[in-house]
Write an enzyme that holds these catalytic residues in place. Structure first.
Site, PDB file in Angstrom:
ATOM      1  CE1 TYR A   1      -3.637   2.586   0.577  1.00  0.00           C
ATOM      2  CE2 TYR A   1      -2.391   3.291   2.502  1.00  0.00           C
ATOM      3  CZ  TYR A   1      -3.417   3.498   1.603  1.00  0.00           C
ATOM      4  OH  TYR A   1      -4.228   4.607   1.713  1.00  0.00           O
TER       5      TYR A   1
ATOM      6  CE  LYS B   1       1.262   5.215   8.248  1.00  0.00           C
ATOM      7  NZ  LYS B   1       1.248   4.337   7.109  1.00  0.00           N
TER       8      LYS B   1
ATOM      9  CG  ASP C   1       5.722   3.958   0.685  1.00  0.00           C
ATOM     10  OD1 ASP C   1       6.031   4.729   1.618  1.00  0.00           O
ATOM     11  OD2 ASP C   1       4.542   3.717   0.353  1.00  0.00           O
TER      12      ASP C   1
HETATM   13  C1  PLP Z   1       0.591   4.819   5.797  1.00  0.00           C
HETATM   14  C2  PLP Z   1       1.293   4.564   4.527  1.00  0.00           C
HETATM   15  C3  PLP Z   1       1.110   5.380   3.414  1.00  0.00           C
HETATM   16  C4  PLP Z   1       0.080   6.473   3.355  1.00  0.00           C
HETATM   17  O1  PLP Z   1       0.319   7.492   4.260  1.00  0.00           O
HETATM   18  P1  PLP Z   1      -0.905   8.486   4.638  1.00  0.00           P
HETATM   19  O2  PLP Z   1      -0.267   9.476   5.546  1.00  0.00           O
HETATM   20  O3  PLP Z   1      -1.944   7.617   5.284  1.00  0.00           O
HETATM   21  O4  PLP Z   1      -1.386   9.086   3.377  1.00  0.00           O
HETATM   22  C5  PLP Z   1       1.893   5.150   2.294  1.00  0.00           C
HETATM   23  N1  PLP Z   1       2.791   4.166   2.287  1.00  0.00           N
HETATM   24  C6  PLP Z   1       2.989   3.350   3.335  1.00  0.00           C
HETATM   25  C7  PLP Z   1       4.029   2.289   3.262  1.00  0.00           C
HETATM   26  C8  PLP Z   1       2.232   3.512   4.483  1.00  0.00           C
HETATM   27  O5  PLP Z   1       2.409   2.670   5.507  1.00  0.00           O
END
Ligand code: PLP
Length: 434
Positions: free
Chosen positions: A150, A272, A244
């Protein structure tokens, strides 16, 4: 005897009834709605250290940690004080401020492949911008992502996207133009041969985007040598590699998964933890690459609240604390103890589980075989997970309301908290068996 756990949920129920009339599913992010586990979500009034308290006054040990940011624990006194102080100086300027420079310095110092960084407001924004950068620089359109990974809800990335999408069983999302989704190719995680096949079939791949340790099909680590091989393959084809690290950045090590495995991507996305619980995302890479971003280069990306002084304050306070590398050893010990305890408790109850963990991110799958990719993760017994989830809630432990999420341990999860969790799990496993 009635325990504290059996008090009413009147207030949460009342709020939820109002919320569903006002917001789709009563929530502002789908997984929060408990659809995967049944029942109705608690409304949270406050959080402190390792615990959260709902509006009906029940306190839970929390392993969601706001889905990753709260590595120091909730309402950390230093962060609260820094925010209070910062707020008196104004909450947004829309002009450069000193804190942006300091947070950027902290990120560049910590993350090995980042020489320059751009702040945004969420992980989604970071990955969308990273992909625009990769496409803009290479002049190619195609993108490869991995099944079950994701990367936020951007159009190009909502294909086989794990997490909430997997939870709801939606293959893709309506509203994503087929012409865009067509440019997104997918391959199974931890499978180099499949990725090589994709490269044989398509010449114009701008970027491969990957969660170097997957968190969004539950925690799934890369197999030995896999990331290095992906790095070599992408370099050979002039394709940019995007790690990511929105979840893994500052979580599995100060320098993220790239430091842990010694594999350097071209572009890194963060979020995060770097916001310390406030909305922040970032993307970065070499100076050469980042100089393609406006106003230096032609690739446009902007944000009214980007570099917001409150967000920068919470992020900076968090990252400064994470300079103390012994923190990662403490988290490793606590999470290892937790996962060993959960494993033993499941075994005692005769329930088969597979627990995956890297540092302080972990997932217990109700599964018989090793979980190494989406296909194996998807064999987990979601019904059993749902019952376990509710049994844990009854015993005062708040887990993510889906099998396909990572759990997080914070510095506030003391030995005593971990012991209480393991003992709660023992009772929960006993109550769901058979
Ligand atoms: C949480 C997450 C996202 C999205 O971040 P948001 O702040 O919710 O838009 C993208 N990539 C990874 C790996 C994530 O864990």
């Amino acid at each position: 005897m009635s325990s504290a756990r059996e008090t009413t949920r009147d207030r949460s129920e009342e709020l939820f009834a109002r919320a569903v009339e006002l917001m789709p599913g009563g929530v502002n992010s789908p997984v929060r709605a408990f659809r995967a586990v049944g029942g109705m979500p608690q409304f949270i009034r406050s959080a402190n250290g390792a615990t959260i308290t709902d509006v009906d006054g029940r306190t839970y040990i929390d392993y969601v940690g706001s889905w990753g940011p709260m590595i120091l624990g909730h309402a950390d006194p230093e962060i609260v004080a820094a925010l209070q102080e910062a707020a008196t100086r104004g909450t947004s300027f829309g002009a450069p401020n000193e804190l942006e420079v300091e947070l950027a310095e902290e990120i560049v110092d910590a993350v090995p492949s980042i020489e320059m960084v751009r702040m945004v407001n969420s992980g989604t924004e970071a990955t969308m911008s990273a992909i625009r950068l990769a496409r803009g620089v290479t002049g190619r359109n195609k993108l490869v992502k991995f099944e079950g990974c994701y990367h936020g809800h951007g159009d190009s990335l909502l294909v086989k996207a794990g997490s909430g999408v997997a939870t709801l069983g939606l293959p893709d999302s309506p509203g994503v133009p087929a012409s865009l989704a067509e440019n997104t190719l997918t391959a199974p995680f931890n499978d180099l041969d499949s990725l090589e096949q994709v490269f044989k079939q398509h010449a114009d791949i701008a970027a491969v985007i990957i969660e170097p340790i997957v968190g969004n099909m539950g925690c799934v680590p890369p197999q030995e040598g896999y990331l290095k091989a992906v790095r070599e393959l992408t370099s050979r084809h002039g394709t940019l590699l995007i790690f990511d690290e929105v979840m893994t950045g500052f979580r599995v090590a100060r320098g993220g998964a790239q430091q842990l495995y010694g594999v350097m991507p071209d572009i890194t996305t963060l979020g995060k933890i770097i916001g310390g619980g406030l909305p922040v995302g970032a993307y970065g890479g070499s100076r050469d690459l980042m100089d393609h971003i406006a106003p230096v280069g032609p690739i446009y990306q902007a944000g009214t609240l980007s570099g917001n002084p409150l967000s920068m304050t919470a992020g900076l306070t968090t990252l400064k604390r994470l300079r103390d590398l012994s923190i990662y050893e403490t988290l490793e010990r606590a999470t290892s103890k937790l996962c060993n305890g959960l494993s033993a408790a499941a075994e005692d109850a005769g329930i088969e589980t597979v627990i995956n963990r890297v540092g302080s991110m972990w997932t217990g799958f109700f599964n018989r075989e090793p979980v190494t990719n989406w296909t194996t993760a998807n064999k987990s017994d979601r019904k059993l997970f749902g019952r376990f989830f509710h049994a844990m809630l009854d015993h005062g432990v708040y887990l993510a309301p889906s099998q396909f999420e990572a759990g997080f341990v914070s510095l506030a999860h003391s030995d005593e908290i971990i012991d209480r969790t393991i003992s709660a799990a023992g009772k929960a496993f006993d109550s769901i068996k058979g």
